[in-house]
Every structure is written in structure tokens, then in C-alpha cells.
Design an enzyme around this catalytic site. Sequence first.
Site, PDB file in Angstrom:
ATOM      1  CE  LYS A 138      -4.352   1.169   2.303  1.00 26.09           C
ATOM      2  NZ  LYS A 138      -5.103   0.964   3.546  1.00 26.09           N
TER       3      LYS A 138
HETATM    4  O1  G3P Z   1      -9.128   2.018   4.219  1.00 28.78           O
HETATM    5  C1  G3P Z   1      -8.975   3.333   4.604  1.00 28.78           C
HETATM    6  C2  G3P Z   1      -9.718   3.545   5.858  1.00 28.78           C
HETATM    7  O2  G3P Z   1      -9.098   2.825   6.880  1.00 28.78           O
HETATM    8  C3  G3P Z   1      -9.940   4.919   6.291  1.00 28.78           C
HETATM    9  O3  G3P Z   1     -11.123   4.860   7.001  1.00 28.78           O
HETATM   10  O4  G3P Z   1     -12.764   5.549   8.611  1.00 28.78           O
HETATM   11  O5  G3P Z   1     -10.355   6.190   8.928  1.00 28.78           O
HETATM   12  O6  G3P Z   1     -11.723   7.257   7.154  1.00 28.78           O
HETATM   13  P1  G3P Z   1     -11.503   6.035   7.973  1.00 28.78           P
END
Ligand code: G3P
Length: 217
Positions: free
Chosen positions: A87
Site C-alpha cells: 500500500k
Molecule cells: O481504508 C482506509 C480507511 O481505513 C480509512 O477509514 O474511517 O479512517 O476514514 P476512515
Amino acid sequence: MKFFIDTANLDQIKEAQELGILDGVTTNPSLMAKEGITGANNILKHYVDICSIVDGDVSAEVIATDFEGMVKEGEALADLHPQIVVKVPMIKEGIKAIKYFSDKGIKTNCTLVFSVGQALLAAKAGASYVSPFIGRLDDISNDGLNLIDEIRLVYDNYGYETEILAASVRHTMHIVECAKLGADVITAPLSAIEGLLKHPLTDNGLAQFLADYKKGN
Ligand code: G3P
């Protein structure tokens, strides 16, 4: 559409795997820290543990932000296990690294994508996955789902094979809408995936069937 779980929590990964619908896992440094996984060696071991639970791709994020550093870290991550996808953040050095990994046959996930232009560059560089963060766009009054729609249009215009991996998915309707828009993959917390199971008419109907069965037995 493929279902990935967005967590570094081994219990939740096992639970999703046992449900029989899991196609992969995404993690990031914040999700690792949330589980208390710190230190390079512990983090690498945790990736291997995740790979031993699931059959599909497991995204492991580089920390370096320069090309040489990303290449070194990414190659070490890819060597850990055949299921690892490297990633890489959507920055200039990241695009160079994605192209390098793509030429070497190492799978990549271009993360922190918030615009169609960024997604276009990721595809040009040969990313295996592009991760538009739809929830974080919604958080700042942008339309995260519209970004999925626009990336789908652009990728289909040119036949790019980069898979659209909708990330920062927060709830069940994000998943349903991504499916309608043609996202290739969603990565979501277990709560959002299990939310798809729920409907009050299912619960009421089942309770009624069981009650009627008992009446006759
Ligand atoms: O996959 C990306 C994700 O982990 C981000 O999610 O909820 O932190 O915006 P969030």
C-alpha cells in the site's frame, strides 16, 4: 464485488472469514496502532498472522515517503507472504514506486485518493488497486460516492485494469451504493458488513415461523 475487511483486529478478521464472504484485508498504520501493534518486527509478524487467516489480498502500508525508502520497505513487505499487496500513498514519489512495483510484478494499492485525477495517475502507473476514501470526503461535505462513479467512468473509458477499492466505508448504505456504482471492491469495518444482514421483517418473519412451528409440535 469483492469484500475486504478494513481492520488489523485478528478476531474480527476471523469472524468475517468464518462468514464465508471475505476476499481480503486492508490495514493502515492507524489501524495497527489501534490494536496496539507497534515496532517494525511486531507489525511484520502481524501481517503474516493476518495472511494465515484469510485467502485473499492483504494490504500492508509503507511508512517511507521517498522513492528509495518505499521500494526497500515494499520489497520487504512483498517478500513476507505472497498475499501481501504493497500500500503506497498517493504522492509523487508514491506514483514512481507504484510504477516500479508494477514493472516487477508486485501488487500495489494506491491509498489516500480523493480525486479522479489522482485515480487516473494511479492507473497509469499500474496500481493493482486504487483506494478512494469516500467517508472522509463525506466528512468535509464532499460527495464520496460521486468520486466512485467518476473513477468508474474514466477507468471504463480506457479499459484500465486497476480495481476500484472503495475505502473509508462507514456504513451499510455506502456498501450498497458502491455495488450499484460498480466499485470492484469495498473495504469496510465488520459492523458495516454485518449491517447488511439486518432487516426487521426478516426478524419478525423468523419469529413468526418459529412460533407457528411450536404450535403444531
Ligand atoms: O481504508 C482506509 C480507511 O481505513 C480509512 O477509514 O474511517 O479512517 O476514514 P476512515
